[in-house]
Structure formats: structure tokens, C-alpha cells
Design a protein around this motif. Sequence first.
Motif, PDB file in Angstrom:
ATOM      1  N   MET A   9       1.175  -1.335   0.339  1.00 23.13           N
ATOM      2  CA  MET A   9      -0.511  -0.184   0.144  1.00 23.13           C
ATOM      3  C   MET A   9       1.168   1.411   0.048  1.00 23.13           C
ATOM      4  O   MET A   9       2.174   1.067   0.704  1.00 23.13           O
ATOM      5  N   THR A  10       0.370   1.861  -0.466  1.00 22.21           N
ATOM      6  CA  THR A  10       0.929   3.738   0.029  1.00 22.21           C
ATOM      7  C   THR A  10       1.211   4.126   0.911  1.00 22.21           C
ATOM      8  O   THR A  10      -0.119   3.948   1.642  1.00 22.21           O
ATOM      9  N   PRO A  11       1.450   5.244   1.096  1.00 25.96           N
ATOM     10  CA  PRO A  11       1.234   6.129   2.675  1.00 25.96           C
ATOM     11  C   PRO A  11      -0.266   6.375   2.840  1.00 25.96           C
ATOM     12  O   PRO A  11      -0.998   6.564   3.649  1.00 25.96           O
ATOM     13  N   GLN A  12      -0.787   7.113   1.314  1.00 28.22           N
ATOM     14  CA  GLN A  12      -2.140   7.700   1.629  1.00 28.22           C
ATOM     15  C   GLN A  12      -2.647   6.779   1.584  1.00 28.22           C
ATOM     16  O   GLN A  12      -4.269   7.406   1.976  1.00 28.22           O
ATOM     17  N   GLU A  13      -3.063   5.149   0.828  1.00 30.88           N
ATOM     18  CA  GLU A  13      -4.102   3.937   0.944  1.00 30.88           C
ATOM     19  C   GLU A  13      -3.867   4.074   2.111  1.00 30.88           C
ATOM     20  O   GLU A  13      -5.269   3.685   2.626  1.00 30.88           O
ATOM     21  N   VAL A  14      -2.916   3.568   2.960  1.00 33.51           N
ATOM     22  CA  VAL A  14      -2.652   4.003   4.754  1.00 33.51           C
ATOM     23  C   VAL A  14      -3.879   4.706   5.517  1.00 33.51           C
ATOM     24  O   VAL A  14      -4.631   4.722   6.584  1.00 33.51           O
ATOM     25  N   ALA A  15      -3.335   6.073   4.938  1.00 35.65           N
ATOM     26  CA  ALA A  15      -4.086   7.334   5.730  1.00 35.65           C
ATOM     27  C   ALA A  15      -5.283   7.111   5.610  1.00 35.65           C
ATOM     28  O   ALA A  15      -5.624   7.182   6.604  1.00 35.65           O
ATOM     29  N   HIS A  21      -4.212  11.285   9.646  1.00 40.85           N
ATOM     30  CA  HIS A  21      -3.497  11.832   8.767  1.00 40.85           C
ATOM     31  C   HIS A  21      -2.416  11.428   8.106  1.00 40.85           C
ATOM     32  O   HIS A  21      -0.861  10.430   8.624  1.00 40.85           O
ATOM     33  N   LEU A  22      -2.309  11.921   6.488  1.00 37.76           N
ATOM     34  CA  LEU A  22      -0.938  11.171   5.649  1.00 37.76           C
ATOM     35  C   LEU A  22       0.604  11.764   6.543  1.00 37.76           C
ATOM     36  O   LEU A  22       1.364  10.347   6.673  1.00 37.76           O
ATOM     37  N   ASN A  27       5.890   9.676   9.733  1.00 35.86           N
ATOM     38  CA  ASN A  27       6.103   9.823  11.333  1.00 35.86           C
ATOM     39  C   ASN A  27       6.575   8.414  12.017  1.00 35.86           C
ATOM     40  O   ASN A  27       7.368   8.086  12.430  1.00 35.86           O
ATOM     41  N   TRP A  28       5.577   7.529  11.744  1.00 33.90           N
ATOM     42  CA  TRP A  28       5.547   6.264  11.815  1.00 33.90           C
ATOM     43  C   TRP A  28       6.426   5.578  10.859  1.00 33.90           C
ATOM     44  O   TRP A  28       7.392   4.695  11.806  1.00 33.90           O
ATOM     45  N   ILE A  29       6.625   5.827   9.732  1.00 29.76           N
ATOM     46  CA  ILE A  29       7.546   5.527   9.354  1.00 29.76           C
ATOM     47  C   ILE A  29       9.399   5.634   9.557  1.00 29.76           C
ATOM     48  O   ILE A  29      10.496   5.390   9.718  1.00 29.76           O
ATOM     49  N   ASP A  30       8.930   7.055   9.985  1.00 27.76           N
ATOM     50  CA  ASP A  30      10.801   7.740  10.576  1.00 27.76           C
ATOM     51  C   ASP A  30      11.163   7.413  11.452  1.00 27.76           C
ATOM     52  O   ASP A  30      12.227   6.753  11.770  1.00 27.76           O
ATOM     53  N   SER A  31      10.051   6.841  12.329  1.00 28.35           N
ATOM     54  CA  SER A  31      10.552   6.317  14.106  1.00 28.35           C
ATOM     55  C   SER A  31      10.812   4.684  13.819  1.00 28.35           C
ATOM     56  O   SER A  31      11.070   4.511  15.107  1.00 28.35           O
TER      57      SER A  31
END
Length: 70
Positions: A9-15, A21-22, A27-31
Motif C-alpha cells: 500500500m502507499t502511505p496515502q492508502e494507509v492514511a 493524517h498522512l 512519522n511512523w515510518i521515520d520512527s
Amino acid sequence: MPGDREKLMTPQEVADWLQIHLHTIYNWIDSGKLKAYKVGRVYRIPEAEVWKVLEPTAGGEAASGGEDDG
């Protein structure tokens, strides 16, 4: 086999799916909370990794029920 591939999935699809919020997804990916693969300039997130983020953890907010015992 082609049928054994995991959905990415793309980040937008997950959001959109989680109705958050996207920027939260990024932030979850970066952390490191949400595992994602960078393909070129874009991220792809395995659906199973989204489910892992949603699972309640022992001692976390979801498990505590929000009530104070003392």
C-alpha cells in the motif's frame, strides 16, 4: 507464485484506510513504528505491517482501558 504476493500500500492508502493524517504515517515510518520499503522516491507498505501497528500491546493504552486502579 503470483498469488502469494503480499499486498503493498502507499502511505496515502494507509492514511485513508485508518482515517488518520498522512503525516502520521510518515512519522511512523521515520520512527520505525511502521515498516515500509522505499522504491525509488516512494514508500510501499506491506498490509501485514499495518496490522502489526494496530495490534494492542501488553501494558499499552489499548490494554489499560484508561482507568486508574489507585
